[in-house]
Design an enzyme around this catalytic site. Sequence first.
Site, PDB file in Angstrom:
ATOM      1  CD  GLU A  45     -15.075  17.040   3.072  1.00  0.00           C
ATOM      2  OE1 GLU A  45     -14.424  17.579   3.978  1.00  0.00           O
ATOM      3  OE2 GLU A  45     -14.621  16.116   2.389  1.00  0.00           O
ATOM      4  CB  ALA A 102      -4.479  11.539   6.281  1.00  0.00           C
ATOM      5  N   GLY A 149       0.815  -1.217   0.000  1.00  0.00           N
ATOM      6  CA  GLY A 149       0.000   0.000   0.000  1.00  0.00           C
ATOM      7  C   GLY A 149       0.844   1.261   0.000  1.00  0.00           C
ATOM      8  N   GLY A 179      -0.493   4.359   0.200  1.00  0.00           N
ATOM      9  CA  GLY A 179      -1.343   5.461   0.661  1.00  0.00           C
ATOM     10  C   GLY A 179      -0.593   6.292   1.687  1.00  0.00           C
ATOM     11  CG  PHE A 180      -2.403   9.685   3.667  1.00  0.00           C
ATOM     12  CD1 PHE A 180      -1.763  10.896   3.477  1.00  0.00           C
ATOM     13  CD2 PHE A 180      -3.673   9.521   3.155  1.00  0.00           C
ATOM     14  CE1 PHE A 180      -2.379  11.933   2.810  1.00  0.00           C
ATOM     15  CE2 PHE A 180      -4.310  10.555   2.485  1.00  0.00           C
ATOM     16  CZ  PHE A 180      -3.664  11.762   2.307  1.00  0.00           C
ATOM     17  N   GLY A 181      -0.124   5.900   4.895  1.00  0.00           N
ATOM     18  CA  GLY A 181       0.709   5.137   5.814  1.00  0.00           C
ATOM     19  C   GLY A 181       1.931   4.558   5.120  1.00  0.00           C
ATOM     20  CG  ASP A 187      -8.010   4.321   6.873  1.00  0.00           C
ATOM     21  OD1 ASP A 187      -7.591   5.101   7.755  1.00  0.00           O
ATOM     22  OD2 ASP A 187      -8.624   4.687   5.860  1.00  0.00           O
TER      23      ASP A 187
END
Length: 448
Positions: free
Chosen positions: A179, A324, A20, A22-24, A308
């Site tokens: 949003e 995040a 992954g 992503g942010f992590g 997550d």
Amino acid sequence: MAASKPNPAPSNLLKVVVVGGGFGGLDLVRHLASAPVAITLVDRNNHHVFQPLLYQVATAALPPADIAQPIRDLLKGSNITVRLDEAVGLDLHRRQLKLRSGGMLEYDVLVLASGVEYTYFGHNEWAAFAPSLKTVKDARDIRERLLSAFEDAENTSDLDVRRRLLTFVLVGGGPTGVELAGSIAELARYALRKNFKHFDPASARVILVESEPRLLSGFTDDLADYALRALQRLHVEIRLSARVSSIDADGVRVGAEKIAAGLVIWCAGVKGTKPASWLPVTLTKHGTVPVSADLSVPGHSNIFVIGDLASVQSSSGEPLPQVAAVAKQEAHYVAEVLRSRLNQTKPPAPFTYRNYGMLAVVGRSAAVAQFNRIRLKGTVGWLVWGLAHIFFLIGFRNRTAVFVSWFWEWWTNRRGARLIIGSIAAVQGKTDQDKSQQGPGATEAGTS
Ligand SMILES: Cc1cc2nc3c(=O)[nH]c(=O)nc-3n(C[C@H](O)[C@H](O)[C@H](O)COP(=O)(O)OP(=O)(O)OC[C@H]3O[C@@H](n4cnc5c(N)ncnc54)[C@H](O)[C@@H]3O)c2cc1C
């Protein structure tokens, strides 16, 4: 002078495999870039996505490239290998990760940072009618369906069909639902104004359905109430304590009410991605992995789960939010744990999360921000929201592009990314279907 080749990582280095980008995953690799380890990051997409701004791509405010970046561009260290592939299995005994391409990746340390995906609470059949928003592709698909609904409404003279096409339902009143609702309402009321000959885009209905008695469950009551009133000012219809009981091609059923809708967007529950199920632990009811105090998997000190996908409790016993900042802090922490193992120094104290605050935007010049006791709303909240997102966006190009797009949009009330890339036939096909529903006496599109 000949260009120097990047040094391949020596084979005797500790092999760290990260699933992954992503942010992590991305932050973990960055924190380890100078460590004596050979890192392989596997992601099924070639890009990192700034998910907090996906809703702006879905509502034509930003083009996809402004919120996504190729992972290869972001991770260039000589000890880093990036693989575009999907992890599809795990051999714990042999310490190998199985890839969709057929290969196996050996690891000494494995870090799962594959995040979560949407769940339709046992109604997978709803997914075909109610897309969710997690990837750039999702955002582009929603944008096409949203913009096509307005085009189709212009091409029909049947008022019932038009009313259905121009009804947009958001299921889930968390930050994403709020949003999207605000942004769709503004698109209809301002950005599309005077664009169509046969109807007023402001007549579009935006309906936000939430099963709880309030919106934005993580925020304080006064901020949630502010968000509700700001959405109502944009004429968003809000149904609280309301449950969706079915979704099909015609729309959605909420309690006893059937709402005919042109587009339903699913913004409700999430569950852990597949890699969680390969671990020999009992998962939470949301399919996430309960980890030890050092974020490793209990009984497997060489496997970590972050972001997550990890289930971590705060000091007050509450599960940490899936945001995040949690993923980034966990990435930093695991990098510290690995460094301490490499250097044979004392491991860091158990992981604790520092909560710097939460933000959600409701519309133009309206946002809510909660930093412990400090709460901001309205224009001030919106400015803080904007600055924070520009700051956390990755890459100078993206920051500049987003800033310029936002300023232009704020100044002109227009949206720059209103492109329907799908074929005309797809749009026309839907119109034909609508015509057939109108019966033989239907008027030719646009001639009424
Ligand atoms: C629409 C939306 C809006 C959001 N808004 C906010 C916000 O305003 N503020 C905030 O803090 N947070 C927000 N979040 C949440 C935030 O984006 C997540 O908390 C964060 O992305 C989690 O990081 P992660 O690294 O755990 O997972 P992700 O960032 O989701 O990354 C997971 C990565 O794993 C890859 N992957 C998954 N499975 C596999 C596999 N089997 N093989 C290979 N690769 C795989 C995926 O392609 C992805 O790149 C939002 C999320 C969404 C969806």
